[in-house]
Scaffold this motif. Sequence first.
Motif, short mmCIF file in Angstrom:
data_model
loop_
_atom_site.label_atom_id
_atom_site.label_comp_id
_atom_site.label_asym_id
_atom_site.label_seq_id
_atom_site.Cartn_x
_atom_site.Cartn_y
_atom_site.Cartn_z
N ALA A 7 0.78 -1.24 0.00
CA ALA A 7 0.00 0.00 0.00
C ALA A 7 0.81 1.29 0.00
CB ALA A 7 -0.94 0.00 1.21
N CYS A 8 2.11 1.24 0.19
CA CYS A 8 2.87 2.49 0.34
C CYS A 8 4.04 2.62 -0.62
CB CYS A 8 3.43 2.62 1.76
SG CYS A 8 2.33 2.11 3.08
N CYS A 22 4.63 4.52 -4.09
CA CYS A 22 4.91 5.96 -4.04
C CYS A 22 6.15 6.24 -3.20
CB CYS A 22 3.73 6.69 -3.42
SG CYS A 22 2.23 6.56 -4.37
N HIS A 23 6.24 5.61 -2.04
CA HIS A 23 7.32 5.93 -1.10
C HIS A 23 8.56 5.08 -1.38
CE1 HIS A 23 5.25 8.69 1.68
NE2 HIS A 23 4.16 7.98 1.41
N THR A 62 7.80 11.85 -3.01
CA THR A 62 7.31 11.69 -1.64
C THR A 62 8.40 12.10 -0.64
OG1 THR A 62 7.93 9.37 -1.79
CG2 THR A 62 5.62 9.88 -2.10
N PRO A 63 8.00 12.50 0.57
CA PRO A 63 9.00 13.00 1.53
C PRO A 63 10.02 11.93 1.96
CG PRO A 63 6.76 13.44 2.31
CD PRO A 63 6.63 12.62 1.08
N MET A 64 9.67 10.67 1.89
CA MET A 64 10.62 9.65 2.36
C MET A 64 10.32 8.30 1.72
SD MET A 64 7.80 9.79 4.18
CE MET A 64 6.67 9.02 5.31
N TRP A 97 10.09 7.93 10.84
CA TRP A 97 8.77 8.51 10.50
C TRP A 97 7.63 7.85 11.26
CZ3 TRP A 97 8.75 12.76 7.47
CH2 TRP A 97 9.94 13.02 6.76
N SER A 144 4.68 9.99 12.63
CA SER A 144 3.89 10.58 11.56
C SER A 144 3.09 9.50 10.81
CB SER A 144 4.85 11.32 10.63
OG SER A 144 4.20 11.81 9.51
N ARG A 195 -0.96 9.61 10.21
CA ARG A 195 -1.57 9.67 8.88
C ARG A 195 -2.43 8.45 8.58
NH1 ARG A 195 -0.12 13.37 4.90
NH2 ARG A 195 1.24 14.92 5.80
N MET A 244 -3.36 8.58 4.72
CA MET A 244 -2.43 7.79 3.93
C MET A 244 -2.80 6.32 4.04
SD MET A 244 0.09 9.12 2.22
CE MET A 244 -0.14 10.81 1.70
N PRO A 246 -3.43 7.82 0.25
CA PRO A 246 -4.50 8.74 -0.16
C PRO A 246 -5.68 7.99 -0.79
CG PRO A 246 -2.57 8.95 -1.58
CD PRO A 246 -2.18 8.06 -0.45
N VAL A 285 1.77 10.84 -8.03
CA VAL A 285 2.59 9.69 -7.66
C VAL A 285 1.68 8.49 -7.44
CG1 VAL A 285 4.74 9.32 -6.40
CG2 VAL A 285 3.33 11.35 -5.93
N TRP A 297 -4.89 15.87 -3.55
CA TRP A 297 -5.01 14.62 -4.28
C TRP A 297 -6.20 14.65 -5.23
CZ3 TRP A 297 -1.16 11.30 -4.17
CH2 TRP A 297 -0.24 11.41 -3.12
C1 HEC Z 1 -0.26 7.50 -4.15
C2 HEC Z 1 1.00 7.72 -3.54
C3 HEC Z 1 1.16 7.45 -2.06
C4 HEC Z 1 0.81 6.30 -1.39
C5 HEC Z 1 0.19 5.02 -1.94
C6 HEC Z 1 1.18 6.52 -0.02
N1 HEC Z 1 1.71 7.79 0.13
FE1 HEC Z 1 2.30 8.66 1.86
N2 HEC Z 1 2.64 10.40 0.88
C7 HEC Z 1 2.58 10.58 -0.46
C8 HEC Z 1 2.91 11.97 -0.79
C9 HEC Z 1 2.97 12.57 -2.19
C10 HEC Z 1 3.15 12.62 0.42
C11 HEC Z 1 3.50 14.10 0.63
C12 HEC Z 1 2.30 14.97 0.41
C13 HEC Z 1 1.22 14.76 1.44
O1 HEC Z 1 1.55 14.82 2.64
O2 HEC Z 1 0.05 14.56 1.07
C14 HEC Z 1 2.98 11.62 1.45
C15 HEC Z 1 3.12 11.85 2.81
C16 HEC Z 1 3.14 10.85 3.78
C17 HEC Z 1 3.44 11.08 5.16
C18 HEC Z 1 3.76 12.42 5.82
C19 HEC Z 1 5.23 12.59 5.93
C20 HEC Z 1 5.53 13.84 6.71
O3 HEC Z 1 5.91 14.84 6.07
O4 HEC Z 1 5.32 13.82 7.93
C21 HEC Z 1 3.38 9.86 5.79
C22 HEC Z 1 3.64 9.56 7.25
C23 HEC Z 1 3.03 8.89 4.78
N3 HEC Z 1 2.90 9.52 3.58
C24 HEC Z 1 2.87 7.53 5.03
C25 HEC Z 1 2.36 6.63 4.11
C26 HEC Z 1 2.07 5.24 4.41
C27 HEC Z 1 2.33 4.57 5.75
C28 HEC Z 1 1.52 4.71 3.29
C29 HEC Z 1 0.99 3.33 3.10
C30 HEC Z 1 0.17 2.76 4.15
C31 HEC Z 1 1.50 5.75 2.29
N4 HEC Z 1 2.01 6.90 2.83
C32 HEC Z 1 1.02 5.59 0.99
C33 HEC Z 1 2.21 9.63 -1.39
C34 HEC Z 1 1.72 8.36 -1.09
#
Ligand code: HEC
Length: 417
Positions: free
Chosen positions: A31-32, A35-36, A42-44, A55, A58, A62, A68, A70, A205, A333
Amino acid sequence: MKLFRLLVLVFPALAFGADFSKDVAPIFERACQSCHHAGTSTPMSLVTYNDARPWAKSIKERVALRDMPPWHLDKTVGIRHYKNDRSLTDAEIATIVKWVDAGAPEGNKADLPAPLTFTADNVWYIGKPDLLARTDKDFKMYAKGPDWWIDQYGDIALTEDRWIKAMEVKPSNPKVVHHAVLYAIEPDAPAGTPETGIQLTEFAVGKYGDIFNENTGRLLKKGTRLRYDMHYFAIGSEQSNYMTVAFQFYPKGVVPKYQVRSIPIRNFPNDELEIPPNSVVRTDGYYRLTRNARIDAFQPHMHMRGKGMTLEAIKLDNTTEILSSVDHFDFNWHINYIYADDVSPLLPAGTVLHMIGVHDNTAANKRNPDPSAWVGFGERSVDDMVQVWINVVYLDDAEFKQALEARKPKLVTRSGI
Ligand code: HEC
């Protein structure tokens, strides 16, 4: 005790604690990580334990808020199955929360699932393109400053109309591009089409192009100009970017039987939108289907005050059914929710689609830049909008009947009877 056992069945992590290698890494892979991972905007990265550990707090926040991954649908109403659903189950959320609460332990590396490989960035997910088109000019994004929303344009070298089978758009420099929505400005668009064009596809992404169903496509007209609605962000050094779109077409002369149309449903009177300071406002829009239709996808569009959007069908027997509802909209998004094939709404001519948009201009909306401002309709993201795009395929009576028949549960009989 019984209840505890039931909970353990549903949320195994409750009883045994959760660690990264065994419990969390498989969820991140599914699921992550698309993109990540390194090289995306993505930030990390969330690929290794060392990537993810800093992280943890955070991540818990989220994930628990369902920000997250999204996916902003209210999962308790309307249609439940979507082709591109990447949301977490309640059990997966519980596992991640449990892991963070336990101090985010690594566990045993031997339990890690096989790592995923990420395709090199120059590959098109839709396969080999028949035609590429790009923005006229490169865009220079400053090193520091607020996000920037801007339109870029480009032409397509088409000598005749062609039917799109698949398309994918992407930036040359994903590090500064939050998302891009691509619009076609047709040379002979029918009256009522916005001058800003009709939506074709988008880059964000984790989005890997659009591939239409068999025998289904979209017409791309000779002379079409493309508008790229861009959202850039600064990363500390000046950067430049251009966009490229890849098309795959049906062979020349082949016309797919079904045409996907992108229909916007807006409020009435058109675009009249007033959101007073410190208020929550509901707006309605209606669209009467003049032909039998299959709805393939739903995409809400609002700006910073956008909070929720619901699409429902007012049926011929005057009953109403919720199709989809987004209850925690996030302007960052632009998600196209694509219905799974066996549940995409089949609606007879005469059905009225009803859009309900909710804007929250109070301080409770964490994305609200200024709850004391009056907000009206406009293109800038500090103005607002309310509209839903739906992907529609029209069916004639015979096709419609056949599609309904195919959905009926099959009668199961014992052999020989
Ligand atoms: C479709 C792409 C996508 C997916 C899938 C995704 N992320 Fe993200 N995520 C992003 C993007 C782009 C950002 C930065 C913009 C935002 O915060 O919306 C982000 C931001 C975050 C942040 C915030 C980081 C901060 O600055 O503190 C966290 C925590 C995070 N994601 C965790 C996850 C986790 C855990 C999953 C899976 C369970 C996940 N994301 C799935 C694209 C994604």
